[in-house]
Design an enzyme around this catalytic site. Structure first.
Site, mmCIF file in Angstrom:
data_model
loop_
_atom_site.group_PDB
_atom_site.id
_atom_site.type_symbol
_atom_site.label_atom_id
_atom_site.label_comp_id
_atom_site.label_asym_id
_atom_site.label_seq_id
_atom_site.Cartn_x
_atom_site.Cartn_y
_atom_site.Cartn_z
ATOM 1 N N GLU A 160 -44.790 118.835 74.505
ATOM 2 C CA GLU A 160 -45.007 119.259 73.108
ATOM 3 C C GLU A 160 -45.993 120.414 73.070
ATOM 4 O O GLU A 160 -45.748 121.444 72.455
ATOM 5 C CB GLU A 160 -45.510 118.083 72.282
ATOM 6 C CG GLU A 160 -44.442 117.005 72.125
ATOM 7 C CD GLU A 160 -44.664 116.146 70.895
ATOM 8 O OE1 GLU A 160 -45.754 115.581 70.764
ATOM 9 O OE2 GLU A 160 -43.745 116.063 70.063
ATOM 10 N N HIS A 209 -48.545 110.817 76.160
ATOM 11 C CA HIS A 209 -49.605 110.684 75.152
ATOM 12 C C HIS A 209 -50.182 109.282 75.202
ATOM 13 O O HIS A 209 -49.454 108.308 75.011
ATOM 14 C CB HIS A 209 -49.036 110.967 73.755
ATOM 15 C CG HIS A 209 -48.737 112.410 73.545
ATOM 16 N ND1 HIS A 209 -47.849 112.862 72.587
ATOM 17 C CD2 HIS A 209 -49.192 113.519 74.181
ATOM 18 C CE1 HIS A 209 -47.789 114.176 72.633
ATOM 19 N NE2 HIS A 209 -48.589 114.603 73.593
ATOM 20 N N HIS A 225 -42.903 112.365 76.004
ATOM 21 C CA HIS A 225 -41.985 113.382 75.481
ATOM 22 C C HIS A 225 -41.410 114.105 76.682
ATOM 23 O O HIS A 225 -42.143 114.477 77.598
ATOM 24 C CB HIS A 225 -42.739 114.393 74.616
ATOM 25 C CG HIS A 225 -43.442 113.769 73.455
ATOM 26 N ND1 HIS A 225 -42.882 113.663 72.212
ATOM 27 C CD2 HIS A 225 -44.665 113.168 73.365
ATOM 28 C CE1 HIS A 225 -43.729 113.060 71.393
ATOM 29 N NE2 HIS A 225 -44.810 112.738 72.071
ATOM 30 N N THR A 267 -47.840 114.594 66.087
ATOM 31 C CA THR A 267 -46.904 115.691 66.359
ATOM 32 C C THR A 267 -45.536 115.473 65.723
ATOM 33 O O THR A 267 -44.644 116.312 65.856
ATOM 34 C CB THR A 267 -46.691 115.846 67.887
ATOM 35 O OG1 THR A 267 -46.136 114.603 68.356
ATOM 36 C CG2 THR A 267 -47.987 116.158 68.590
ATOM 37 N N THR A 268 -45.391 114.314 65.060
ATOM 38 C CA THR A 268 -44.136 114.076 64.352
ATOM 39 C C THR A 268 -44.485 113.541 62.963
ATOM 40 O O THR A 268 -45.626 113.111 62.746
ATOM 41 C CB THR A 268 -43.275 112.991 65.053
ATOM 42 O OG1 THR A 268 -43.938 111.719 64.911
ATOM 43 C CG2 THR A 268 -43.061 113.313 66.522
HETATM 44 C C1 LIG Z 1 -49.112 106.569 62.362
HETATM 45 O O1 LIG Z 1 -47.805 107.053 62.424
HETATM 46 C C2 LIG Z 1 -47.367 107.624 63.590
HETATM 47 C C3 LIG Z 1 -46.158 108.293 63.581
HETATM 48 C C4 LIG Z 1 -45.666 108.865 64.751
HETATM 49 C C5 LIG Z 1 -46.397 108.776 65.919
HETATM 50 C C6 LIG Z 1 -45.863 109.376 67.198
HETATM 51 C C7 LIG Z 1 -46.108 110.872 67.269
HETATM 52 S S1 LIG Z 1 -47.820 111.215 67.100
HETATM 53 C C8 LIG Z 1 -47.989 111.692 68.700
HETATM 54 S S2 LIG Z 1 -49.492 111.995 69.367
HETATM 55 N N1 LIG Z 1 -46.825 111.775 69.351
HETATM 56 C C9 LIG Z 1 -45.773 111.391 68.635
HETATM 57 O O2 LIG Z 1 -44.615 111.424 69.074
HETATM 58 C C10 LIG Z 1 -47.629 108.125 65.925
HETATM 59 O O3 LIG Z 1 -48.283 108.101 67.117
HETATM 60 C C11 LIG Z 1 -49.645 107.765 67.101
HETATM 61 C C12 LIG Z 1 -48.122 107.541 64.761
HETATM 62 ZN ZN LIG Z 2 -46.526 111.971 71.336
#
Ligand SMILES: COc1ccc(C[C@H]2SC(=S)NC2=O)c(OC)c1
Ligand SMILES: [Zn+2]
Length: 229
Positions: free
Chosen positions: A107, A120, A97, A202-203
């Site tokens: 984030e 991440h 990010h 986080t999303t």
């Molecule tokens: C199982 O569905 C999802 C959906 C979105 C994300 C990305 C998000 S979660 C995170 S930590 N950072 C992010 O941008 C996932 O990541 C594991 C898993």
């Molecule tokens: Zn992330």
């Protein structure tokens, strides 16, 4: 609500809960880490956090529309100890990010301060669950290592291997392979102090399935490496 979630006033975090109920939950991420109220784990029972990764080449990198993501399922990787109890977590993917300027992009924030970016490293609990997708449905399903990016003069060679491919994946949904060998261990700071809390994706869909481990020490990257548009 606009069909696609995002970060604008009409489709951003404040309205995600309309389509993604978990976004209105009690353990949502990211959070502002208030260092004055973070308690150090006094009991020595918390085992040392240990990790072991493989080096991989030809990893696929994807433009997610919100940044880049490297798919890195590593059956031979292990993340365990620390807040993870007796379970073993395996690397699934890592992604980044960042923001328009180096003054923003992470984030998580620390005492209100944002970093230029945040990496991440996403792991899932292979002791208890049979797949990443299944693990993401459980409170202890995922463990995510968060590493802050600080902008400085020296570039990070491992990050360079990744951002050097971004010109090939300018648009959402595009992907390419990273020819270089990537060793995720090199993304971690030398100081291994961290904050940990129970949180969420986080999303959207914002599943409350993440044991967060956020390293205190940022790694240094150059402005170019983290303000790529
Ligand atoms: C199982 O569905 C999802 C959906 C979105 C994300 C990305 C998000 S979660 C995170 S930590 N950072 C992010 O941008 C996932 O990541 C594991 C898993
Ligand atoms: Zn992330």
């Amino acid at each position: 609500m606009a069909a696609e979630w995002g970060y604008s006033p009409t489709n951003g975090p404040d309205v995600w809960a309309r389509l993604f109920p978990q976004a209105g939950g009690a353990r949502q991420s990211p959070v502002d880490i208030c260092t004055s109220i973070a308690s150090s784990d006094s009991n020595l029972e918390m085992k040392k956090l240990t990790f072991a990764y493989e080096s991989q080449s030809d990893l696929r990198i994807l433009n997610t529309g919100h940044g880049w993501k490297v798919e890195a399922p590593q059956s031979g990787s292990r993340l365990e100890g620390g807040p993870l109890g007796e379970d073993i977590y395996q690397l699934e993917q890592f992604h980044c990010h960042w923001g328009e300027t180096s003054a923003e992009g992470s984030e998580h924030t620390v005492d209100g301060r944002a970093y230029a970016g945040e990496l991440h490293l996403v792991h899932w609990n292979t002791t208890k669950y049979q797949s990443f997708a299944e693990a993401a449905q459980h409170p202890d399903g995922l463990a995510v290592l968060g590493v802050f990016f600080d902008v400085g003069n020296e570039s990070n060679d491992e990050i360079e291997k990744i951002v050097s491919t971004l010109s090939e994946i300018k648009f959402k949904g595009q992907f390419t392979d990273i020819p270089d060998v990537i060793d995720p261990t090199t993304f971690l700071p030398s100081g291994l102090g961290y904050w940990t809390y129970l949180g969420s994706l986080t999303t959207p869909p914002c599943n409350e399935c993440v044991i967060w481990i956020v390293y205190k020490e940022p790694i240094t990257v150059t402005e170019e490496q983290v303000t790529y548009h």
